[in-house]
Design an enzyme around this catalytic site. Sequence first.
Site, PDB file in Angstrom:
ATOM      1  N   GLU A 117       0.843  -1.199   0.000  1.00 57.22           N
ATOM      2  CA  GLU A 117       0.000   0.000   0.000  1.00 57.22           C
ATOM      3  C   GLU A 117       0.882   1.255   0.000  1.00 57.22           C
ATOM      4  OE1 GLU A 117      -3.195  -0.058   2.876  1.00 57.22           O
ATOM      5  OE2 GLU A 117      -4.332   1.405   1.699  1.00 57.22           O
TER       6      GLU A 117
ATOM      7  N   TYR B 216      -8.280   2.084  14.884  1.00 52.99           N
ATOM      8  CA  TYR B 216      -7.577   1.450  13.773  1.00 52.99           C
ATOM      9  C   TYR B 216      -8.095   0.016  13.577  1.00 52.99           C
ATOM     10  CZ  TYR B 216      -3.435   0.503  10.868  1.00 52.99           C
ATOM     11  OH  TYR B 216      -2.593   0.192   9.837  1.00 52.99           O
TER      12      TYR B 216
ATOM     13  N   ASP C 192       1.252  -2.880   9.315  1.00 50.89           N
ATOM     14  CA  ASP C 192       0.017  -2.246   9.788  1.00 50.89           C
ATOM     15  C   ASP C 192      -0.515  -2.847  11.097  1.00 50.89           C
ATOM     16  OD1 ASP C 192      -0.312  -0.286   7.842  1.00 50.89           O
ATOM     17  OD2 ASP C 192      -1.371  -1.631   6.480  1.00 50.89           O
TER      18      ASP C 192
ATOM     19  N   HIS D 102      -3.714  -6.153   6.563  1.00 49.80           N
ATOM     20  CA  HIS D 102      -5.076  -6.175   6.084  1.00 49.80           C
ATOM     21  C   HIS D 102      -5.188  -6.303   4.573  1.00 49.80           C
ATOM     22  CE1 HIS D 102      -5.240  -1.838   4.588  1.00 49.80           C
ATOM     23  NE2 HIS D 102      -4.013  -2.001   5.043  1.00 49.80           N
TER      24      HIS D 102
ATOM     25  N   HIS E  76       2.715   2.303  11.723  1.00 47.67           N
ATOM     26  CA  HIS E  76       2.037   3.565  12.064  1.00 47.67           C
ATOM     27  C   HIS E  76       2.045   3.733  13.580  1.00 47.67           C
ATOM     28  CE1 HIS E  76       0.407   4.099   8.030  1.00 47.67           C
ATOM     29  NE2 HIS E  76      -0.093   2.887   8.069  1.00 47.67           N
TER      30      HIS E  76
END
Length: 395
Positions: free
Chosen positions: A81, A193, A165, A146, A226
């Site tokens: 991503e 999240y 993630d 994900h 993150h």
Amino acid sequence: MKKHVKSNVHWVGKVDWELKTFHGEELSTHKGSTYNSYLIQEEKNVLIDTVWTPYAKEFIDNLSSEIDLDDIDFIIANHGEVDHSGSLPALMERIPDTPIYCSANAVKSLKGQYHQDWNFKVVKTGDSIDIGNGKQLVFVEMTMLHWPDSMAVYLTGDNILFSNDAFGQHLATEALFNDKVDRCELYQEAMKYYANILNPYNPRLKKKLDEVSSLNLDIDMIATSHGVIWRDDPMQIVERYAQWAEDYQEDQITIVYDTMWNGTKTLAERIAEGISSADADVTVKMFNIAKSDVNDIVTEVFRSKTVVVGSPTMSNSTLHSVAGLIHLMKSMRFKGKKAAAFGCYGWSGESVKMINEAMADAGFEVVGEGLRNQWNPDVEAQKAAMEYGRKISQL
Ligand code: FEO
């Protein structure tokens, strides 16, 4: 500026204080975010992930002040991503032959996005690379956590799991570690999240947590892509994920509604009073959908045992804000939660039935026919709404 993580591992990412939405406008990020990239300098120099495209130049300028880019032996792309791969095109222009270790699906996503035939090295769970000084990087596929291409990598010796993630939070902070930030804020963002990104993949997540546990890895740190690195009791977030993956709920009832001339709002308020008058312990929260952040609502739905949805009837239907929220709740695949409906109408009055059908389709257990009221609620109608709330409290 790089920041020291542990031993010969440094953070070389980007803190994005300005970020207010993510995935286009789909996900609110009130607290900003970080794009975490890590540089490991052992006998081999390894870069784990990059940062989002707008910060590519800044990222590469910073990185090249820390290391001669030609000295990077290989790159690990844990996830294709764009928030983690977005700087790859600019970086690969500088070091075009550098191997990129990633999953088979990541090759598809990176080629699909950047149309480049880089020097991909496909890895799968259990594969490892020796980086010298007695340390290895061991790969663990994190399929659908994900994205189909998601992967984590574990650094032996330093016992760091670079989880991408998973276990992350959209939280901008100059602090690198979980013990250096406000715990309430951290868990609020970690839960948001999870509720908005990972909840649809609960069954896979449970299996993956079991699989990772069976590897018996000593984990001193979980370095996400993150937010903060989990350094203080890093397994706390793994344990929390295990709870969240079990169709999580608290003793909370959430009322969500939209209203035209405040009739449905009045019902909502009486229902809330009815619930709390019958059960003083249950947490009751209420949101006008049109005036609230839908991702924050989804987080509250995630915590709830029951969701009460209200809409007036307009043009033989619900208001579009209500339909939109139900669509979002459906895509989050919540399980084990109850739902009830209410709404005012002037003429035809279809909204309550439509809410019940949509909530059943979204995977909720719909209880009862719902509460319909024609025109503005009078004293009797408001008493009926309070009684309806009392019944909902007993579900
Ligand atoms: Fe943080 Fe799925 O990207």
